[in-house]
Scaffold this active site. Sequence first.
Site, PDB file in Angstrom:
ATOM      1  N   CYS A  17       0.812  -1.234   0.000  1.00 39.22           N
ATOM      2  CA  CYS A  17       0.000   0.000   0.000  1.00 39.22           C
ATOM      3  C   CYS A  17       0.837   1.271   0.000  1.00 39.22           C
ATOM      4  CB  CYS A  17      -0.933   0.007   1.200  1.00 39.22           C
ATOM      5  SG  CYS A  17      -2.159  -1.301   1.093  1.00 39.22           S
ATOM      6  N   HIS A  31      -3.825   6.958   1.532  1.00 40.48           N
ATOM      7  CA  HIS A  31      -4.126   5.612   1.069  1.00 40.48           C
ATOM      8  C   HIS A  31      -5.550   5.259   1.497  1.00 40.48           C
ATOM      9  CE1 HIS A  31      -3.884   1.566  -0.085  1.00 40.48           C
ATOM     10  NE2 HIS A  31      -4.015   1.108   1.144  1.00 40.48           N
ATOM     11  N   ASN A  41      -9.935  -1.002  -1.701  1.00 37.09           N
ATOM     12  CA  ASN A  41      -8.487  -0.785  -1.543  1.00 37.09           C
ATOM     13  C   ASN A  41      -7.777  -1.308  -2.796  1.00 37.09           C
ATOM     14  OD1 ASN A  41      -5.808  -0.734  -0.796  1.00 37.09           O
ATOM     15  ND2 ASN A  41      -6.102  -1.809   1.151  1.00 37.09           N
TER      16      ASN A  41
HETATM   17  N1  ACO Z   1     -19.099  -9.593   6.317  1.00 40.33           N
HETATM   18  C1  ACO Z   1     -19.791  -9.849   7.440  1.00 40.33           C
HETATM   19  N2  ACO Z   1     -19.194 -10.174   8.606  1.00 40.33           N
HETATM   20  C2  ACO Z   1     -17.855 -10.230   8.605  1.00 40.33           C
HETATM   21  C3  ACO Z   1     -17.075  -9.986   7.461  1.00 40.33           C
HETATM   22  C4  ACO Z   1     -17.747  -9.652   6.279  1.00 40.33           C
HETATM   23  N3  ACO Z   1     -17.118  -9.369   5.130  1.00 40.33           N
HETATM   24  N4  ACO Z   1     -15.773 -10.124   7.782  1.00 40.33           N
HETATM   25  C5  ACO Z   1     -15.716 -10.435   9.075  1.00 40.33           C
HETATM   26  N5  ACO Z   1     -16.983 -10.519   9.591  1.00 40.33           N
HETATM   27  C6  ACO Z   1     -17.391 -10.813  10.946  1.00 40.33           C
HETATM   28  C7  ACO Z   1     -16.375 -11.597  11.729  1.00 40.33           C
HETATM   29  O1  ACO Z   1     -16.540 -12.975  11.484  1.00 40.33           O
HETATM   30  C8  ACO Z   1     -16.707 -11.204  13.145  1.00 40.33           C
HETATM   31  O2  ACO Z   1     -17.824 -11.949  13.569  1.00 40.33           O
HETATM   32  P1  ACO Z   1     -17.959 -12.433  15.112  1.00 40.33           P
HETATM   33  O3  ACO Z   1     -18.006 -11.167  15.911  1.00 40.33           O
HETATM   34  O4  ACO Z   1     -19.229 -13.211  15.110  1.00 40.33           O
HETATM   35  O5  ACO Z   1     -16.733 -13.244  15.393  1.00 40.33           O
HETATM   36  C9  ACO Z   1     -17.144  -9.753  13.032  1.00 40.33           C
HETATM   37  O6  ACO Z   1     -17.499  -9.562  11.654  1.00 40.33           O
HETATM   38  C10 ACO Z   1     -16.072  -8.763  13.408  1.00 40.33           C
HETATM   39  O7  ACO Z   1     -14.848  -9.116  12.728  1.00 40.33           O
HETATM   40  P2  ACO Z   1     -13.563  -8.318  12.922  1.00 40.33           P
HETATM   41  O8  ACO Z   1     -12.498  -8.895  12.066  1.00 40.33           O
HETATM   42  O9  ACO Z   1     -13.297  -8.178  14.404  1.00 40.33           O
HETATM   43  O10 ACO Z   1     -13.996  -6.896  12.324  1.00 40.33           O
HETATM   44  P3  ACO Z   1     -13.359  -5.490  12.547  1.00 40.33           P
HETATM   45  O11 ACO Z   1     -14.298  -4.649  13.288  1.00 40.33           O
HETATM   46  O12 ACO Z   1     -11.927  -5.560  13.014  1.00 40.33           O
HETATM   47  O13 ACO Z   1     -13.321  -4.928  11.047  1.00 40.33           O
HETATM   48  C11 ACO Z   1     -11.800  -4.648   9.219  1.00 40.33           C
HETATM   49  C12 ACO Z   1     -12.581  -5.632  10.071  1.00 40.33           C
HETATM   50  C13 ACO Z   1     -12.775  -3.767   8.450  1.00 40.33           C
HETATM   51  C14 ACO Z   1     -10.963  -5.432   8.220  1.00 40.33           C
HETATM   52  C15 ACO Z   1     -10.907  -3.756  10.099  1.00 40.33           C
HETATM   53  O14 ACO Z   1     -10.202  -4.535  11.032  1.00 40.33           O
HETATM   54  C16 ACO Z   1      -9.930  -2.948   9.294  1.00 40.33           C
HETATM   55  O15 ACO Z   1     -10.295  -2.123   8.493  1.00 40.33           O
HETATM   56  N6  ACO Z   1      -8.643  -3.145   9.514  1.00 40.33           N
HETATM   57  C17 ACO Z   1      -7.627  -2.469   8.707  1.00 40.33           C
HETATM   58  C18 ACO Z   1      -7.567  -3.129   7.383  1.00 40.33           C
HETATM   59  C19 ACO Z   1      -6.551  -2.542   6.513  1.00 40.33           C
HETATM   60  O16 ACO Z   1      -6.128  -1.414   6.665  1.00 40.33           O
HETATM   61  N7  ACO Z   1      -6.126  -3.310   5.544  1.00 40.33           N
HETATM   62  C20 ACO Z   1      -5.314  -2.738   4.589  1.00 40.33           C
HETATM   63  C21 ACO Z   1      -4.036  -3.026   4.295  1.00 40.33           C
HETATM   64  S1  ACO Z   1      -3.999  -3.912   2.827  1.00 40.33           S
HETATM   65  C22 ACO Z   1      -2.453  -3.913   2.232  1.00 40.33           C
HETATM   66  O17 ACO Z   1      -1.567  -3.307   2.724  1.00 40.33           O
HETATM   67  C23 ACO Z   1      -2.214  -4.772   1.077  1.00 40.33           C
END
Ligand code: ACO
Length: 337
Positions: free
Chosen positions: A114, A264, A294
Amino acid sequence: MKYRTEIIGVGSFVPANVLTNFDLEKMLDTTDDWIQQRTGIVQRHWVDENTSNSDLAYEASIRAIKNAGIDKSDIDMIIFATLSPDHDFPGNACFLQAKLDLPGISALDIRQQCTGFLYALSIADKFILSGSHKNILIVGSEIHSKGLDKTPNGRNISVLFGDGAGAVIVSRRDLIDPLKDSRVIGTHLYSDGAFAKELWMPAPGTALGKDRVSHQMLDEGLHYAQMNGKTVFVHATKRMTECLLEAVTSANVALGDIDVFLFHQANLRINSKVAEMLSIPEEKVFNTIQNYGNTTAATIPLGMDDAIKAGVLKKGMLVASAAFGSGFTWASAVWRY
Ligand code: ACO
């Protein structure tokens, strides 16, 4: 005479095929509400099976060359940032060079995920300022859609990513007025490999046993990205804030002097948090994640092109950019467009 690096042309390209969150609901056990609330993403573009990463890069490049008003033969180097190249090797800069029919010029791939575009901009700036190169084509291009687990197992990652490409031409100019000239004012690059496995794709790889790629790796899904989303989120907000402040301070300007912030686009909440921590008005942050998801190394040049087309980014404006991603790597830059 001293030199400066000016961004003289910007172009982008996304494939025609749009997937909305509702389309993903049908394959990934997810919901539009979950995706929008957690990330801000509404849709993304995914290529068809016959399109390659260098095809997207080619389209973005010819638009950037046209907007720069130069002939492609004026380009003396290609720097290509991607984590999803056409093939394992050689690098995509070589495939793009052949498509552009520019034999002989230097072609360099960098793989800083990224932060790839900002790393590329920093490298290009050094080559330009040294006097060795005159017009460098920088491309960020990604095809994520061919590397995602499109079953419910992959829903935490697969909803986040889209395909696209952005390109800029940076050119050597004489430095006349450091305060008013359009130029790259400063770039700052960082990494911390202690967090490499918080956001990574283990396979194919030579650290996993006797074979670089094996059926077992595929069976275990090691060829899909793995991410500890919460850790990424916490580090991204902290590091982007730090390095943005550093870029602005080193450029000898105040945050309030910046006209447009091009961050980003990993998650709208990350960008809102960074803006909130630094008291940056939301309207100065140009977000595109709602349209593209992304797109990793393509994100910042793609956003730059959209900002120009929308009339938000105009010649002479001060721009600050920050990115965070796998590595962990993070980077920032300030330039006068
Ligand atoms: N749809 C529905 N539910 C989902 C999904 C989905 N797509 N994905 C996960 N869930 C569920 C999980 O199973 C979990 O369920 P549970 O509570 O029953 O166990 C719940 O949603 C919460 O999951 P978390 O992973 O804890 O969700 P979080 O609130 O952390 O959000 C997210 C996830 C959006 C990915 C967040 O952590 C985030 O944005 N992190 C940063 C990501 C990022 O910056 N990535 C980029 C870098 S990429 C690169 O460099 C190549």
